[in-house]
Structures are given as C-alpha cells and as structure tokens.
Design an enzyme around this catalytic site. Structure first.
Site, PDB file in Angstrom:
ATOM      1  N   CYS A  50     -18.985  -3.102   7.571  1.00  0.00           N
ATOM      2  CA  CYS A  50     -18.143  -3.420   8.819  1.00  0.00           C
ATOM      3  C   CYS A  50     -16.826  -3.579   8.684  1.00  0.00           C
ATOM      4  O   CYS A  50     -15.769  -2.845   8.991  1.00  0.00           O
ATOM      5  CB  CYS A  50     -18.591  -4.084   9.855  1.00  0.00           C
ATOM      6  SG  CYS A  50     -20.585  -4.036  10.286  1.00  0.00           S
ATOM      7  N   THR A  51     -16.678  -4.476   7.875  1.00  0.00           N
ATOM      8  CA  THR A  51     -15.224  -5.032   7.391  1.00  0.00           C
ATOM      9  C   THR A  51     -14.364  -3.636   6.862  1.00  0.00           C
ATOM     10  O   THR A  51     -13.244  -3.766   6.875  1.00  0.00           O
ATOM     11  CB  THR A  51     -15.260  -6.378   6.640  1.00  0.00           C
ATOM     12  OG1 THR A  51     -15.789  -7.458   7.172  1.00  0.00           O
ATOM     13  CG2 THR A  51     -13.930  -6.583   6.069  1.00  0.00           C
TER      14      THR A  51
END
Length: 156
Positions: A50-51
């Site tokens: 996600c990051t």
C-alpha cells in the site's frame, strides 16, 4: 475465500461522502462536471505494498492529478490513522476513511474483502459524468501497475 466483483466499466459510480486525513468531508459528486476521479482503494495504511503504491502516486502526482483528474484514495483505516500516514509519507492527495459503516463504500464498488474486513486493491477511473471508464481489482497481496491508470487517463 469469496471473490468480490468490482464495478464494471460503463456503470454509474455510486456517490459517497467520506472524511479525509484532515477530517474534512469529500463527496464524489462534487467533482461531477468538473473533473474525472481516479479512485484508488487500498487495504491498509502503513503496509508495504500500500505504501509503495501510494508513494508511486505521490512521486508522479502530476501524471494522475491535474486540472482534469482528481486522485482519491480509500481504505477502512480511520481519518486519524490517515493523518499520521499522510504526514509521514508526504501524501498531498485525499486519503479517505471508509471506517464506518465499515467498508461501506468498498462494498458499493464491489471491492470489499469481507473475510479480512478490508478493501481489495481496486482502482476505478470515473469520468466527469460519473461513469466508470476503467476498473481493475487485485487481492490484498497483489500490487497494481500504475501504468494502466496512466493509459486509462490518456484515453479520457
């Protein structure tokens, strides 16, 4: 595992109002007639994939967000978690909280992974009239290729 079915190309995008990382309400319909919206669902803040995906958006933001397109990202995390996440990573686009009703917007878009209580990695490009022009979905552990988003934006 039950596989959700994402909203299809040609469908009307369900309207929603969610709070961003600054606890401000953002309504999808507020962009209608003005900008297309790149709507990016992600499972959880502070996780590796996600990051990485949101950092790719941040580092190439002018490719995905401009006078014609607005980026909106959505997860089930709280607005308070999003605040810390956005500050830590330097995200200047809205991180919207689909916290309550839990995953309600992800469910409306067919992007909710019910067994885990999180959104799948789903992406939708919604045109100025509110119609889905691009739709994709990967499971939580499968990253996406932002080049597909860029290509879809160019086709608008």
């Amino acid at each position: 595992m039950t596989q959700a079915t994402p909203l299809a190309v040609g469908a009307d995008a369900p309207n929603f109002t969610l709070k961003d990382q600054n606890n401000e309400e953002v309504e999808l319909a507020s962009f209608r007639g003005d900008k297309a919206v790149l709507l990016v669902f992600y499972p959880l803040a502070f996780t590796g994939i996600c990051t990485g995906e949101l950092t790719a958006l941040r580092d190439n933001l002018d490719t995905y967000q401009n006078d014609h397109v607005q980026v909106l990202t959505v997860s089930v995390d709280s607005a308070y978690s999003h605040k810390i996440f956005s500050e830590r990573e330097g995200y200047e686009f809205p991180l919207l909280s689909d916290f309550w009703p839990h995953g309600g917007v992800a469910q409306a878009y067919g992007a909710f992974f019910a067994e885990a209580g999180i959104a799948n990695r789903a992406t939708f490009l919604i045109d100025k009239t509110g119609v889905v022009r691009f739709s994709e979905m990967n499971g939580p552990g499968e990253g996406r290729d932002p080049a597909a988003w860029e290509a879809a934006i160019k086709e608008l």
